[in-house]
Write a protein that holds these residues in place. Structure first.
Motif, short mmCIF file in Angstrom:
data_model
loop_
_atom_site.label_atom_id
_atom_site.label_comp_id
_atom_site.label_asym_id
_atom_site.label_seq_id
_atom_site.Cartn_x
_atom_site.Cartn_y
_atom_site.Cartn_z
N ARG A 96 36.36 16.10 7.60
CA ARG A 96 35.76 16.74 6.42
C ARG A 96 34.35 17.26 6.71
N LEU A 97 34.19 17.89 7.88
CA LEU A 97 32.87 18.40 8.24
C LEU A 97 32.42 19.53 7.32
N ASP A 98 33.36 20.12 6.59
CA ASP A 98 33.00 21.17 5.62
C ASP A 98 32.37 20.60 4.36
N SER A 99 32.38 19.29 4.21
CA SER A 99 31.86 18.66 2.99
C SER A 99 30.61 17.82 3.30
N PRO A 100 29.72 17.66 2.30
CA PRO A 100 28.55 16.79 2.51
C PRO A 100 28.95 15.37 2.87
N GLU A 101 30.06 14.88 2.30
CA GLU A 101 30.51 13.51 2.59
C GLU A 101 30.93 13.36 4.05
N GLY A 102 31.64 14.36 4.56
CA GLY A 102 32.06 14.32 5.96
C GLY A 102 30.88 14.40 6.91
N ARG A 103 29.90 15.24 6.58
CA ARG A 103 28.71 15.36 7.44
C ARG A 103 27.88 14.09 7.39
N LYS A 104 27.84 13.44 6.23
CA LYS A 104 27.11 12.17 6.14
C LYS A 104 27.79 11.09 6.98
N GLU A 117 21.32 19.16 8.08
CA GLU A 117 20.43 20.27 8.40
C GLU A 117 21.01 21.15 9.51
N VAL A 118 21.59 20.50 10.53
CA VAL A 118 22.18 21.25 11.64
C VAL A 118 23.32 22.14 11.14
N TYR A 119 24.18 21.59 10.28
CA TYR A 119 25.31 22.35 9.77
C TYR A 119 24.84 23.49 8.87
N THR A 120 23.87 23.21 8.01
CA THR A 120 23.34 24.24 7.11
C THR A 120 22.72 25.38 7.91
N GLU A 121 21.97 25.03 8.95
CA GLU A 121 21.36 26.05 9.80
C GLU A 121 22.42 26.89 10.49
N LEU A 122 23.46 26.23 11.00
CA LEU A 122 24.54 26.96 11.67
C LEU A 122 25.22 27.94 10.70
N MET A 123 25.53 27.48 9.49
CA MET A 123 26.16 28.35 8.51
C MET A 123 25.26 29.53 8.16
N ASP A 124 23.97 29.27 8.06
CA ASP A 124 23.01 30.33 7.75
C ASP A 124 23.02 31.40 8.84
N LYS A 125 23.03 30.98 10.11
CA LYS A 125 23.04 31.93 11.22
C LYS A 125 24.34 32.75 11.24
N LEU A 126 25.47 32.07 11.04
CA LEU A 126 26.75 32.77 11.08
C LEU A 126 26.86 33.79 9.96
N GLU A 127 26.32 33.46 8.79
CA GLU A 127 26.39 34.38 7.66
C GLU A 127 25.52 35.62 7.88
#
Length: 367
Positions: free
Chosen positions: A122-130, A152-162
């Motif tokens: 569930r890496l797409d969810s906050p619970e999975g990342r936690k 933060e790492v996942y949010t940054e990655l999504m920001d770059k990809l978008e």
């Protein structure tokens, strides 16, 4: 004057949507400030101070953007975006792009994490990342320093990809190990069908084909081992032959979903697939390494943990990372199979030996 130039630089880093977003935030804060001022008849009280603080925070965030985007500055004529695994390979890629004069039109997105280890559910969810972040905090020394770093790492990655421009060709770099192959599948899952297309490149295989001879050869275990001079030659060989078709994208995304549903926290690359294995998969391998290494004389049979981990890392045909091997050394200590001398706050601070009273070895086969 110097501060105005810094403000100009910060504003120039913004994309159109971000300009609108920051303007909305600033106007909302000013509106609240105006309303509070009218109610309090100009008296500067705590609510006003709080609103001013909010505006200062927006200012600080905006001024820090140029530093955060030092390696990511998409321009209208950006032709390629390279999705690159790890710090070492990112550094080599930057040097190679500069050496070719491509730094303005070729941009980099770094995959910071080691996807061979740690839960991915569930890496797409906050619970999975936690859950992933908690596993690292509990098991890997110094891997994450903040309780929300994985988020933060996942949010940054999504920001770059978008932010990838529509016309840009996406090049995902991977090689024959679980970390990079899992990263490839995650990146494809997150990207979907990009208009500019997705190309997959294996720099390790290309370098081995270009430079290995019967007299001298190097078998690379991960992309970070490739120097920038050789990487320039690899970059010159990027072509559309490796462009992913729609069915390839669907297949890799489907494989990501299978990987992310697995329960174990360790993965290896085996027979062209990412395979999950038990956490203690390398325990017997570590014990056999310890038995073969000769401890320094006069140290009562204790061997530095850093040497044991270094030897295990150097001889392993998989790319796992020293942090995971060190974690398993500590688990062998906790289970009573190994004895410790020193403090396990870092590899260099403690030594290990076989438990002198006799322990029970891991039942895993040698790998």
């Amino acid at each position: 004057m110097k501060e105005m130039l810094a403000i100009k630089k910060a504003v120039n880093t913004l994309q159109d949507e971000e300009v609108k977003s920051y303007l909305r935030l600033v106007l909302a804060e000013i509106k609240r400030l105006k309303e509070q001022s009218e109610r309090l008849e100009g008296t500067l009280q705590e609510p006003i101070t709080g609103l001013v603080t909010g505006l200062v925070e927006i200012y600080n965030e905006l001024m820090n953007l140029p530093e955060k985007r030092a390696f990511w500055d998409p321009s209208p004529d950006c032709t390629h975006v390279h999705i690159v695994p790890g710090d070492s390979y990112t550094g080599s890629m930057k040097q190679a792009l500069r050496g070719l004069g491509w730094a303005d039109s070729h941009k980099i997105v770094k995959l910071r994490e080691n996807y061979a280890i740690g839960p991915l559910g569930r890496l797409d969810s906050p619970e999975g990342r936690k859950a992933r972040n908690d596993w690292f905090l509990q098991n890997i020394l110094g891997y994450f320093t903040a309780t929300d770093e994985c988020e933060e790492v996942y949010t940054e990655l999504m920001d770059k990809l978008e932010q990838i421009p529509e016309q840009a060709r996406v090049v995902i770099w991977t090689s024959g190990n679980a970390c990079e192959q899992t990263g490839l599948r995650l990146a494809v899952h997150l990207l979907g069908n990009k208009p500019g297309g997705i190309v997959v490149c294996d720099a390790c295989s290309i370098c081995e084909e270009l430079y290995n001879t019967p007299e001298a050869s190097i078998n690379y275990r991960h992309s970070g081992e490739i120097p920038s001079a050789k990487l320039q030659e690899v970059l010159l060989r990027i072509h559309d032959n490796n462009r992913l078709a729609s069915n390839d994208i669907a297949r890799l995304a489907r494989q990501w979903r299978v990987i992310s549903e697995q329960a174990h926290a360790l993965r290896i690359w085996n027979d062209g697939a990412v395979v999950e294995v038990p956490a203690d998969y390398y325990d017997n391998y570590l014990l056999e390494k310890l038995d073969r290494l000769k401890p320094p004389s006069g140290d009562d049979g204790f061997l530095k943990s850093a040497r044991l981990v270094g030897e295990a890392l150097g001889d392993c045909d998989q790319y796992i990372g020293d942090a995971y091997f060190e974690y398993r050394v500590r688990e062998l200590i906790y289970s009573g199979i190994l004895e410790i001398k020193g403090v396990p706050s870092a590899m260099r601070f403690y030594s290990v030996r076989r438990e002198q009273g006799g322990g029970t070895e891991s039942g895993m086969p040698e790998v």
